[in-house]
Scaffold this motif. Structure first.
Motif, PDB file in Angstrom:
ATOM      1  N   GLU A 111      35.416  43.246  46.336  1.00 28.99           N
ATOM      2  CA  GLU A 111      36.874  43.304  46.450  1.00 28.99           C
ATOM      3  C   GLU A 111      37.414  42.048  47.127  1.00 28.99           C
ATOM      4  O   GLU A 111      36.821  41.517  48.066  1.00 28.99           O
ATOM      5  CB  GLU A 111      37.286  44.544  47.243  1.00 28.99           C
ATOM      6  CG  GLU A 111      38.786  44.782  47.273  1.00 28.99           C
ATOM      7  CD  GLU A 111      39.164  46.056  47.977  1.00 28.99           C
ATOM      8  OE1 GLU A 111      40.361  46.401  47.964  1.00 28.99           O
ATOM      9  OE2 GLU A 111      38.262  46.711  48.553  1.00 28.99           O
ATOM     10  N   ASN A 112      38.536  41.559  46.617  1.00 31.83           N
ATOM     11  CA  ASN A 112      39.237  40.361  47.105  1.00 31.83           C
ATOM     12  C   ASN A 112      38.516  39.062  46.771  1.00 31.83           C
ATOM     13  O   ASN A 112      38.957  37.994  47.199  1.00 31.83           O
ATOM     14  CB  ASN A 112      39.480  40.436  48.615  1.00 31.83           C
ATOM     15  CG  ASN A 112      40.434  41.552  48.989  1.00 31.83           C
ATOM     16  OD1 ASN A 112      41.359  41.861  48.247  1.00 31.83           O
ATOM     17  ND2 ASN A 112      40.198  42.173  50.133  1.00 31.83           N
ATOM     18  N   GLN A 113      37.435  39.126  46.011  1.00 32.33           N
ATOM     19  CA  GLN A 113      36.788  37.894  45.561  1.00 32.33           C
ATOM     20  C   GLN A 113      37.680  37.226  44.515  1.00 32.33           C
ATOM     21  O   GLN A 113      38.319  37.895  43.699  1.00 32.33           O
ATOM     22  CB  GLN A 113      35.424  38.222  44.952  1.00 32.33           C
ATOM     23  CG  GLN A 113      34.539  37.027  44.716  1.00 32.33           C
ATOM     24  CD  GLN A 113      33.154  37.443  44.226  1.00 32.33           C
ATOM     25  OE1 GLN A 113      32.935  38.599  43.884  1.00 32.33           O
ATOM     26  NE2 GLN A 113      32.235  36.504  44.181  1.00 32.33           N
ATOM     27  N   THR A 114      37.765  35.897  44.567  1.00 30.10           N
ATOM     28  CA  THR A 114      38.669  35.185  43.674  1.00 30.10           C
ATOM     29  C   THR A 114      37.922  34.125  42.880  1.00 30.10           C
ATOM     30  O   THR A 114      36.859  33.654  43.278  1.00 30.10           O
ATOM     31  CB  THR A 114      39.816  34.511  44.454  1.00 30.10           C
ATOM     32  OG1 THR A 114      39.265  33.603  45.413  1.00 30.10           O
ATOM     33  CG2 THR A 114      40.677  35.539  45.156  1.00 30.10           C
ATOM     34  N   LEU A 115      38.508  33.753  41.758  1.00 31.59           N
ATOM     35  CA  LEU A 115      37.942  32.720  40.890  1.00 31.59           C
ATOM     36  C   LEU A 115      39.090  31.931  40.272  1.00 31.59           C
ATOM     37  O   LEU A 115      39.976  32.507  39.630  1.00 31.59           O
ATOM     38  CB  LEU A 115      37.083  33.348  39.787  1.00 31.59           C
ATOM     39  CG  LEU A 115      36.586  32.400  38.690  1.00 31.59           C
ATOM     40  CD1 LEU A 115      35.604  31.384  39.261  1.00 31.59           C
ATOM     41  CD2 LEU A 115      35.939  33.175  37.550  1.00 31.59           C
ATOM     42  N   CYS A 116      39.079  30.624  40.458  1.00 30.81           N
ATOM     43  CA  CYS A 116      40.084  29.757  39.846  1.00 30.81           C
ATOM     44  C   CYS A 116      39.663  29.467  38.408  1.00 30.81           C
ATOM     45  O   CYS A 116      38.614  28.873  38.174  1.00 30.81           O
ATOM     46  CB  CYS A 116      40.223  28.463  40.634  1.00 30.81           C
ATOM     47  SG  CYS A 116      41.409  27.317  39.923  1.00 30.81           S
ATOM     48  N   VAL A 117      40.475  29.888  37.445  1.00 28.82           N
ATOM     49  CA  VAL A 117      40.137  29.711  36.030  1.00 28.82           C
ATOM     50  C   VAL A 117      40.960  28.616  35.364  1.00 28.82           C
ATOM     51  O   VAL A 117      40.650  28.210  34.245  1.00 28.82           O
ATOM     52  CB  VAL A 117      40.311  31.038  35.262  1.00 28.82           C
ATOM     53  CG1 VAL A 117      39.265  32.049  35.698  1.00 28.82           C
ATOM     54  CG2 VAL A 117      41.712  31.608  35.458  1.00 28.82           C
ATOM     55  N   ALA A 118      42.009  28.136  36.037  1.00 28.27           N
ATOM     56  CA  ALA A 118      42.820  27.032  35.500  1.00 28.27           C
ATOM     57  C   ALA A 118      43.486  26.324  36.669  1.00 28.27           C
ATOM     58  O   ALA A 118      44.465  26.819  37.223  1.00 28.27           O
ATOM     59  CB  ALA A 118      43.861  27.539  34.496  1.00 28.27           C
ATOM     60  N   ALA A 119      42.931  25.179  37.044  1.00 27.36           N
ATOM     61  CA  ALA A 119      43.468  24.437  38.181  1.00 27.36           C
ATOM     62  C   ALA A 119      44.763  23.741  37.806  1.00 27.36           C
ATOM     63  O   ALA A 119      44.935  23.271  36.675  1.00 27.36           O
ATOM     64  CB  ALA A 119      42.447  23.420  38.679  1.00 27.36           C
ATOM     65  N   GLY A 120      45.669  23.679  38.761  1.00 24.66           N
ATOM     66  CA  GLY A 120      46.928  22.976  38.534  1.00 24.66           C
ATOM     67  C   GLY A 120      46.744  21.469  38.539  1.00 24.66           C
ATOM     68  O   GLY A 120      45.793  20.932  39.125  1.00 24.66           O
TER      69      GLY A 120
END
Length: 358
Positions: A111-120
């Motif tokens: 839970e609350n784990q994140t993954l950036c799939v499209a960097a700005g």
């Protein structure tokens, strides 16, 4: 609620803002010089695992996710506003793939784990960044860098410790309803259960273990027959398999080998997973017939113990559950194991806020 466990979406990070060409012209400031600020960074699309979602239903109609663009730079060396990140919530247990290359980008388990799939994208430089001894009045600036964009595929694999498998009508749904508060549909015809059902079974210590009733396993399931091809993936994360067999069928031993063949054909280590075998509906057959079938199945399967249970009357469950708890306790990951290199460097720990550009 519909059970959706696969989805394909388009993600686009925000574009960086353009740099500005501007000059400082103020009274009593004889040499103002360039003052164009740089553009703001674009926002990123970030997936976040949450515990209150169980399916990918939200992605059935929402197929495009766009983060905010960065703002253009301002005069007086003011940097443009940074685009806001777009946080997209997904269920725990979601695996993220590049839809074009099938590359695994990350596995959101906790839970609350994140993954950036499209960097700005990064913001462009304003003309104040090009000031030098050779050019005291630069009139150039840089445009912002476009944000990343791609198509990703989301696949949900349920997070359950015990997977209940077996042919249709073996009594899997009845069993999970007897062990937990889950209320799956129960009827006397095949394929009553069309989606996996989850139930929490309480241990004597007070904490619980998640059981999953996996539907639709028949001969040829690994090739797409029945419903098994769609749901076999949901037992890949389980630590124990509970194989339920209907003893009232004509050939329960053949049913056992049918499921074992499907597990071996599907692969992913399912055939090597710790497995318990339970003959269900034992209160519907004479004791001597039960004994004969149990001995034949033990000889055919190599199992040193076969459990006789009745999900309806709860017979035999008190003997089965302690064995499951022992296996789960023995297979619990230890904290002093060697730490392997992180295979998914884009995964961000929950306590750290994602920072894309510095």
């Amino acid at each position: 609620m519909q059970f959706i466990d696969q989805a394909e979406v388009y993600v686009h990070g925000g574009d960086g803002g353009d740099g500005l060409v501007a000059f400082r012209r103020e009274k009593y400031v004889p040499a103002g010089g360039p003052s164009g600020g740089k553009g703001g960074n674009g926002g990123s699309v970030i997936l976040k695992a949450v515990a209150n979602l169980q399916t990918l239903l939200d992605f059935r109609y929402a197929h495009r996710f766009q983060a905010e663009h960065g703002e253009r730079g301002g005069p007086k060396n003011m940097t443009g506003a940074t685009g806001q990140d777009l946080i997209v919530e997904v269920p725990c247990g979601t695996m993220v793939y590049n839809a074009e290359t099938d590359e695994l980008l990350g596995d959101l388990v906790t839970e609350n784990q994140t993954l950036c799939v499209a960097a700005g994208g990064r913001g462009g430089l304003g003309n104040s960044s090009f000031l030098s001894n050779h050019n005291r009045a630069p009139e150039i600036s840089l445009p912002g860098i476009p944000g990343e964009e791609s198509r990703i595929r989301l696949e949900l694999k349920l997070l359950a410790e015990v997977g209940i498998i077996g042919l249709p009508n073996a009594g899997k749904s009845t069993l999970i309803s007897a062990l937990s508060a889950a209320k799956p549909k129960v009827a006397d015809y095949p394929f009553t259960t069309l989606v996996p059902n989850l139930g929490v079974v309480r241990k004597p210590s007070g904490d619980g273990a998640v059981f999953a009733d996996i539907p639709g396993l028949i001969e040829g399931a690994h090739q797409g027959a029945g419903l098994g091809h769609d749901f076999l993936r949901h037992i890949e994360r389980t630590r124990v398999l509970l194989h339920v067999i209907d003893i009232t069928t004509l050939n329960p031993i053949e049913h056992y080998h049918t499921i074992q063949h499907e597990l071996m054909a599907y692969g992913h280590g399912l055939a090597d997973r710790p497995q318990l075998v339970a003959l269900n509906k034992v209160d519907a057959v004479p004791a001597d017939e039960l004994e004969v079938i149990t001995e034949e199945l033990m000889a055919s399967s190599g199992c040193d113990r076969i459990f006789g249970i009745s999900a309806v009357s709860r017979r035999g469950l008190d003997e089965l559950l302690p064995v499951i708890w022992d296996i789960l306790e023995a297979s619990k990951p230890t904290e002093d194991v060697m730490v392997e290199p992180d295979p998914f460097p884009n995964l961000v720990p929950p306590e750290m806020a994602p920072t894309i550009w510095t």
